[in-house]
Design a protein around this motif. Structure first.
Motif, PDB file in Angstrom:
ATOM      1  N   LEU A 147       0.852  -1.180   0.000  1.00 25.81           N
ATOM      2  CA  LEU A 147       0.000   0.000   0.000  1.00 25.81           C
ATOM      3  C   LEU A 147       0.894   1.239   0.000  1.00 25.81           C
ATOM      4  CD1 LEU A 147      -2.524  -1.063   2.810  1.00 25.81           C
ATOM      5  CD2 LEU A 147      -3.040  -0.960   0.360  1.00 25.81           C
ATOM      6  N   ARG A 148       0.298   2.379  -0.347  1.00 27.32           N
ATOM      7  CA  ARG A 148       1.015   3.631  -0.125  1.00 27.32           C
ATOM      8  C   ARG A 148       1.350   3.736   1.355  1.00 27.32           C
ATOM      9  NH1 ARG A 148       0.382   8.642  -3.447  1.00 27.32           N
ATOM     10  NH2 ARG A 148       0.545   9.634  -1.397  1.00 27.32           N
ATOM     11  N   ASP A 150       1.040   6.043   3.601  1.00 28.84           N
ATOM     12  CA  ASP A 150       0.008   6.570   4.494  1.00 28.84           C
ATOM     13  C   ASP A 150      -1.135   5.573   4.668  1.00 28.84           C
ATOM     14  OD1 ASP A 150      -0.657   6.923   1.825  1.00 28.84           O
ATOM     15  OD2 ASP A 150      -1.350   8.992   2.045  1.00 28.84           O
ATOM     16  N   ALA A 151      -1.509   4.893   3.583  1.00 25.52           N
ATOM     17  CA  ALA A 151      -2.564   3.881   3.671  1.00 25.52           C
ATOM     18  C   ALA A 151      -2.096   2.674   4.471  1.00 25.52           C
ATOM     19  CB  ALA A 151      -2.994   3.456   2.273  1.00 25.52           C
ATOM     20  N   CYS A 214      -4.074   2.861  -2.433  1.00 31.16           N
ATOM     21  CA  CYS A 214      -4.826   3.361  -1.276  1.00 31.16           C
ATOM     22  C   CYS A 214      -6.062   2.519  -0.978  1.00 31.16           C
ATOM     23  CB  CYS A 214      -5.253   4.810  -1.516  1.00 31.16           C
ATOM     24  SG  CYS A 214      -3.881   5.974  -1.443  1.00 31.16           S
ATOM     25  N   ARG A 268     -11.339   2.352   0.698  1.00 34.37           N
ATOM     26  CA  ARG A 268     -10.248   3.194   0.210  1.00 34.37           C
ATOM     27  C   ARG A 268      -9.835   4.194   1.283  1.00 34.37           C
ATOM     28  NH1 ARG A 268      -9.628   8.267  -2.122  1.00 34.37           N
ATOM     29  NH2 ARG A 268      -7.883   8.438  -3.583  1.00 34.37           N
ATOM     30  N   PHE A 269      -8.527   4.325   1.459  1.00 33.67           N
ATOM     31  CA  PHE A 269      -7.998   5.322   2.387  1.00 33.67           C
ATOM     32  C   PHE A 269      -7.920   6.665   1.682  1.00 33.67           C
ATOM     33  CE2 PHE A 269      -4.364   7.738   4.039  1.00 33.67           C
ATOM     34  CZ  PHE A 269      -4.775   7.890   5.352  1.00 33.67           C
ATOM     35  N   SER A 271      -7.967  10.018   3.954  1.00 36.42           N
ATOM     36  CA  SER A 271      -7.202  10.755   4.940  1.00 36.42           C
ATOM     37  C   SER A 271      -7.763  10.445   6.315  1.00 36.42           C
ATOM     38  CB  SER A 271      -7.268  12.268   4.682  1.00 36.42           C
ATOM     39  OG  SER A 271      -8.600  12.739   4.821  1.00 36.42           O
TER      40      SER A 271
END
Length: 272
Positions: A147-148, A150-151, A214, A268-269, A271
């Motif tokens: 994943l990214r 942040d995700a 994400c 989906r992430f 924020s």
């Protein structure tokens, strides 16, 4: 909320248009020859189109795993990515760049998909692939989950929070490349399905949220993957109540404007 330690930067997938660079220790050997090389590899070059292992990056140099490595499309870009560090060339550890989209048009044309008409009908936009992804543990099938960054952090926090509430979440899948999505279409076409049949349940290559790293499909032990029955589980009930607090939202509820079937498992992430 407890802070999840940063994902170790040694466990990153370096991504190029044609080739992925996997960190050593996360790919399964397919032969004795592969096993010997993979056991020593710092990275493994893996062709995105078919998953073939191309070369192992060893301390003494690059070991080809297939003949004709020097003629492999995208090799130079992969070697450039191998030499660059996520810390040094990506403006900080959390900066994620995007791969170009220009090759997608010819692939969509080959499938007979009119991109402009598809976008107008579905409201979906092209999704670029990240140039690197973070290791977020393993999915249900013991495959590496990418994943990214942040995700990845958000997923690990959410997974742990659910466990504290005695709810077990497992990942079914995360990042998927454009080539992976093309493979889904190729396999279904070979089984006799039409493009319209496939588009009813799969986003066109380039338009899946999974491409961006994400989105992930979430399940719970004992439930089949990616089935509407997931909606009746305590895991889904927990997600409805708590996922938003971790930055996740369900992308395709009933009656969604994209014309995609109801997917209670797909989150989906965005924020936190």
């Amino acid at each position: 909320m407890p802070r999840t330690p940063p994902v170790p930067l040694k466990a990153v997938l370096l991504n190029t248009p044609d080739i992925e660079l996997w960190p050593g220790g996360l790919l399964r050997a397919r032969s004795n020859h592969d096993a010997r090389a993979l056991s020593r590899a710092r990275h493994v070059l893996r062709r995105k189109r078919d998953g073939a292992y191309l070369a192992a990056d060893l301390s003494e140099g690059l070991l080809p795993l297939l003949p004709g490595l020097q003629r492999e499309p995208g090799l130079d870009a992969a070697l450039d990515a191998l030499e660059a560090s996520p810390l040094g060339t990506r403006n900080g550890i959390d900066h994620v760049g995007e791969l170009p989209l220009h090759r997608l048009q010819e692939r969509l044309d080959a499938l007979g998909i009119d991109a402009d008409a598809y976008e107008a009908r579905t409201g979906l936009a092209l999704v670029a692939e990240p140039d690197w992804l973070a290791f977020a543990g393993f999915d249900r099938y013991r495959r590496a989950l990418w994943l990214r960054i942040d995700a990845a952090r958000a997923w690990l926090r959410m997974h742990d929070a659910a466990a504290r509430d005695d709810v077990l979440l497992d990942a079914i899948s995360g990042y998927r490349s454009h080539d992976y999505q093309l493979g889904i279409f190729d396999r279904k076409l070979a089984r006799g399905l039409s493009i319209d049949d496939i588009l009813a349940v799969n986003a066109a290559p380039g338009y899946s949220e999974h491409h961006g790293g994400c989105a992930l499909d979430i399940g719970t032990p004992g439930e089949p993957p990616a089935e509407e029955s997931f909606e009746a589980t305590p895991a889904f009930e927990w997600l409805q109540a708590h996922a938003g607090g971790h930055g996740f939202a369900m992308s395709y509820p009933r009656g969604n404007p994209h014309g995609i079937v109801h997917e209670p498992w797909h989150w989906r992430f965005a924020s936190a």
